[in-house]
Design a protein around this motif. Structure first.
Motif, PDB file in Angstrom:
ATOM      1  N   ASP A 188       0.796  -1.184   0.051  1.00 11.29           N
ATOM      2  CA  ASP A 188       0.074  -0.041   0.069  1.00 11.29           C
ATOM      3  C   ASP A 188       0.956   1.432  -0.163  1.00 11.29           C
ATOM      4  O   ASP A 188       0.154   2.199  -0.520  1.00 11.29           O
ATOM      5  CB  ASP A 188      -0.963  -0.057   1.270  1.00 11.29           C
ATOM      6  N   HIS A 189       2.158   1.351   0.478  1.00  9.14           N
ATOM      7  CA  HIS A 189       2.950   2.258   0.882  1.00  9.14           C
ATOM      8  C   HIS A 189       4.334   1.830   0.384  1.00  9.14           C
ATOM      9  O   HIS A 189       5.014   1.657   1.495  1.00  9.14           O
ATOM     10  CB  HIS A 189       2.699   3.029   1.988  1.00  9.14           C
ATOM     11  N   PRO A 190       4.805   2.103  -0.739  1.00  4.91           N
ATOM     12  CA  PRO A 190       6.197   1.443  -1.053  1.00  4.91           C
ATOM     13  C   PRO A 190       7.355   2.382  -0.119  1.00  4.91           C
ATOM     14  O   PRO A 190       8.191   1.772   0.157  1.00  4.91           O
ATOM     15  CB  PRO A 190       6.094   1.680  -2.586  1.00  4.91           C
ATOM     16  N   ASP A 191       7.291   3.605   0.069  1.00  2.11           N
ATOM     17  CA  ASP A 191       8.193   4.320   0.448  1.00  2.11           C
ATOM     18  C   ASP A 191       8.377   4.076   1.953  1.00  2.11           C
ATOM     19  O   ASP A 191       9.362   3.758   2.513  1.00  2.11           O
ATOM     20  CB  ASP A 191       7.693   5.916   0.552  1.00  2.11           C
ATOM     21  N   GLU A 192       7.086   3.807   2.566  1.00  2.00           N
ATOM     22  CA  GLU A 192       7.089   3.368   3.889  1.00  2.00           C
ATOM     23  C   GLU A 192       7.745   1.907   4.206  1.00  2.00           C
ATOM     24  O   GLU A 192       8.447   1.604   5.169  1.00  2.00           O
ATOM     25  CB  GLU A 192       5.888   3.411   4.602  1.00  2.00           C
TER      26      GLU A 192
END
Length: 241
Positions: A188-192
């Motif tokens: 859902d949140h690749p950077d995270e």
């Protein structure tokens, strides 16, 4: 006695019994796998009633699907992060966000299944984990639960003092998702997720046990972590799904 790890294959998902002074289970596999769990566990030295804690790395049906049934079998406390507890309990349904071409191909087949399966596989979360995580000493395991968001908002990992890291879908390393250790095809949140890997590495992770595929040394994921092409662009992430 030392720490022993017993992998259990529950459907497409690899779950892990960790035994030290006590025993815990990481993830509960796909739906209707409690019978398989009991049969596989019987081949280990761990009795069902020795498992005192079930840690769900996240709330998707392939990791939490048999949680309620395994909880009844073992009497264990069920733990999930506060951000994913509503997924486990069936109060919210979500589908994963593709981050690779193969993920985009698989998504149309998975998306219709998830709401139907999630609604049938609800489990009550006894222990809600916050962002601070939880030390596992009270459960007889020398390690801790760590909040590692990215695949979902409430993704968790278990990191032992030995450097063994049980990461759920922070990585995939086997069919049908990846053929070798790599970043997940859904997040859902690749950077995270990248930041969560940095966190695990800084805390001493050296060997990785993924939720799908075979364990691998941390070095195998270092190169994928440098890939700039992994992950959708910001515009893609805000587009309707």
């Amino acid at each position: 006695m030392g720490t022993a790890v017993y992998p259990l294959r529950l459907g497409l998902t690899r779950c892990y019994v960790i035994r030290d002074r006590g025993a815990i289970l990481v993830d509960a596999g796909m739906p209707w796998q409690a019978g398989s769990f009991a049969k596989q566990l019987a081949k280990t030295p761990v009795r069902p009633d020795e498992i005192r804690l079930i840690v769900l790395t996240h709330g998707h049906f392939d990791h939490a699907g048999s949680a309620a049934a395994i909880q009844r079998l073992t009497g264990a406390t069920l733990a999930a992060h506060v951000a994913d507890a509503d997924l486990v309990e069936g109060r919210r349904i979500t589908t994963p966000t593709p981050q690779t071409g193969w993920g985009a191909v698989m998504w149309p087949a998975l998306a219709p299944l998830m709401p139907a399966l999630a609604s049938r596989c609800r489990a009550h979360v006894d222990l809600v984990i916050g962002d601070q995580g939880l030390a596992l000493a009270d459960y007889g395991v020398d390690g801790k639960i760590i909040h590692t968001p990215g695949h979902t908002d409430g993704s968790l990992s278990v990191l032992l003092s030995t450097g063994q890291a049980f990461v759920g879908c922070m990585a995939h390393s086997g069919a049908p998702f990846r053929l070798q250790p790599d970043l997940p095809i859904f997040a859902d949140h690749p950077d995270e997720l990248r930041r969560s890997w940095d966190k695990l590495i800084s805390l001493g992770a050296t060997y990785v046990y993924p939720g799908h595929g075979n364990p691998f040394a941390l070095e195998a994921i270092r190169s994928p972590l440098t890939k700039q092409q992994w992950g959708r662009t910001p515009a893609d992430r805000t587009a309707p799904r």
